[in-house]
Design an enzyme around this catalytic site. Structure first.
Site, PDB file in Angstrom:
ATOM      1  N   GLY A   1      11.676  -6.807   1.412  1.00 18.94           N
ATOM      2  CA  GLY A   1      12.538  -7.983   1.506  1.00 18.94           C
ATOM      3  C   GLY A   1      12.955  -8.209   2.954  1.00 18.94           C
TER       4      GLY A   1
ATOM      5  N   SER B   1       7.166  -2.629   4.136  1.00 19.25           N
ATOM      6  CA  SER B   1       7.683  -3.876   4.684  1.00 19.25           C
ATOM      7  C   SER B   1       9.129  -3.655   5.151  1.00 19.25           C
ATOM      8  CB  SER B   1       7.544  -4.987   3.642  1.00 19.25           C
ATOM      9  OG  SER B   1       7.730  -6.247   4.210  1.00 19.25           O
ATOM     10  N   TRP B   2      10.099  -4.445   4.684  1.00 13.60           N
ATOM     11  CA  TRP B   2      11.484  -4.165   5.033  1.00 13.60           C
ATOM     12  C   TRP B   2      11.859  -2.736   4.633  1.00 13.60           C
ATOM     13  CZ3 TRP B   2      15.881  -4.359   7.400  1.00 13.60           C
ATOM     14  CH2 TRP B   2      17.043  -3.885   6.783  1.00 13.60           C
TER      15      TRP B   2
ATOM     16  N   ASP C   1      -3.099  -7.997   7.032  1.00 11.04           N
ATOM     17  CA  ASP C   1      -1.704  -8.295   6.710  1.00 11.04           C
ATOM     18  C   ASP C   1      -1.233  -9.487   7.541  1.00 11.04           C
ATOM     19  OD1 ASP C   1       1.085  -8.266   6.356  1.00 11.04           O
ATOM     20  OD2 ASP C   1       1.157  -6.080   6.265  1.00 11.04           O
TER      21      ASP C   1
ATOM     22  N   HIS D   1      -0.877  -7.497   2.816  1.00 13.65           N
ATOM     23  CA  HIS D   1       0.455  -6.907   2.945  1.00 13.65           C
ATOM     24  C   HIS D   1       0.920  -6.164   1.694  1.00 13.65           C
ATOM     25  CE1 HIS D   1       4.512  -6.466   4.485  1.00 13.65           C
ATOM     26  NE2 HIS D   1       5.006  -7.007   3.374  1.00 13.65           N
TER      27      HIS D   1
END
Length: 363
Positions: A58, A133-134, A308, A340
């Site tokens: 996120g 990711s986050w 990605d 991704h």
């Protein structure tokens, strides 16, 4: 002409090594007051196994049971949880509104929540942190601040959160779109996804496209909402959410965007992301790269999709180079032929192999 043999999805199918199981236990953990933030968590696998804490992406994403399948259930004690404002945690932006759910919702708060969860679940020694990711950003920030609690970092889709990283995904050629929609006026994810980019850009009036993230956030921040305003806000949140969800795959699931197109999920996801991005993720510029020396002694394993377009491979390369310069190189750096998403086939295979091959924790 027969196009039936063309690849229509890149999402994992039968590449999993471990079956889907139900959570052994789950719960709600109060972590703050005014507002009363409460985290939802689930536990899978061996209750006496090596602890693995899963950090979702996120900011604003959520966990789901399928994410437990990266881990050998006989070896690992796997904890999934929804970060503040996300998923089954409360309050959410969709339910309580941003004026409630985004209060005390910063990176510092999320780092503190990890320690609260460790204490509540009686994780007293070192653990494995698994984030994408986050989630990779949050894992790195946590490990920099609490290196004694982390045995290994298993990171996917490295996100360093710098301004240029965000502009690549959200700004692209938006400012010139009205006059020259397919001109390559600056780098960006739009190059590989022009039709999906059109849907994202055209939510915003042409005169406001010089800063797309700010324009979207202005819509999200409206407080005097009639039904027409609420409809605009929902449409903007869905557009934001679907854009990221779609470009997470090398072969986008265009026929079924899933939860990204659901209004409640999108309202929380998009508004939390916009909140964090407008505040530079609540960390100083170059925070991770400036503090990699704090990660010495932690085994770091990185898996990143070569294609990605949410967090391009250059971010992982920058982290690997910084670790090498600090004298503590990554143990693993795997570039998969994927995008991704954690749920693309090659990335699933690579992450599972990393987990299967980790050094065992003592005790």
């Amino acid at each position: 002409m027969d196009f039936s043999r063309l690849q229509t999805v890149s999402k994992v199918s039968d590449e999993w090594s471990y079956p889907q199981k139900d959570a052994r236990i789950s719960g709600l953990l109060p972590v703050d007051r005014a507002p009363d933030h409460t985290l939802y968590w689930e536990e899978y696998g061996n209750p006496d196994g090596e602890p693995v804490l899963f950090l979702h992406g996120g900011p604003g994403g959520t966990c789901s049971p399928v994410l437990s399948r990266f881990f050998d259930p006989a070896r690992y004690r796997v904890i999934l949880f929804d970060q503040r404002g996300c998923g089954k945690s409360r309050p959410t932006v969709a339910g309580a509104g941003p004026e409630v759910a985004l209060v005390k919702n910063t990176t510092d708060d999320l780092v503190a929540d990890i320690n609260r969860l460790r204490q509540a679940l009686n994780i007293t020694g070192k653990m494995h942190l698994f984030g994408g990711s986050w989630g990779s950003t949050l894992a790195l920030v946590y490990a920099i601040r609490h290196p004694d609690a982390v045995a290994s970092l298993i990171l996917r889709g490295i996100f360093l959160g710098e301004r240029d990283d965000l502009l690549y995904m959200y700004q692209g050629n938006a400012e010139t779109w009205a006059d020259r929609p397919y001109a390559l006026t600056r780098p960006g994810s739009y190059v590989a996804y022009p039709d999906e980019w059109k849907a994202f850009v055209e939510i915003i009036p042409p005169g406001d496209r010089s800063d797309m993230m700010a324009a979207y956030k202005a819509i999200f921040d409206r407080t005097t909402l009639g039904e027409a305003d609420r409809a605009v806000q929902r449409a903007a949140a869905v557009a934001w959410s679907v854009w990221e969800g779609t470009i997470s795959y090398t072969v986008p699931p265009a026929a079924d965007p899933g939860q990204n197109a659901e209004a409640d999920f999108a309202l929380s996801f998009a508004q939390i992301e916009a909140h964090y991005f407008a505040n530079d993720l609540f960390i100083e510029p170059d925070y991770v790269l400036k503090h990699v020396d704090r990660l010495a002694g932690i085994a770091i394993h990185i898996v990143h999709g070569r294609f990605d377009q949410v967090t391009p491979l250059a971010q992982a390369s920058a982290l690997v180079a910084a670790l090498e310069a600090a004298g503590s190189p990554a143990r693993t750096f795997i570039k998969t032929n994927a995008g991704h998403s954690a749920l693309e086939a090659e990335t699933v295979i690579a992450l599972t192999a990393v987990m299967d091959g980790l050094d065992r924790l003592d005790g």
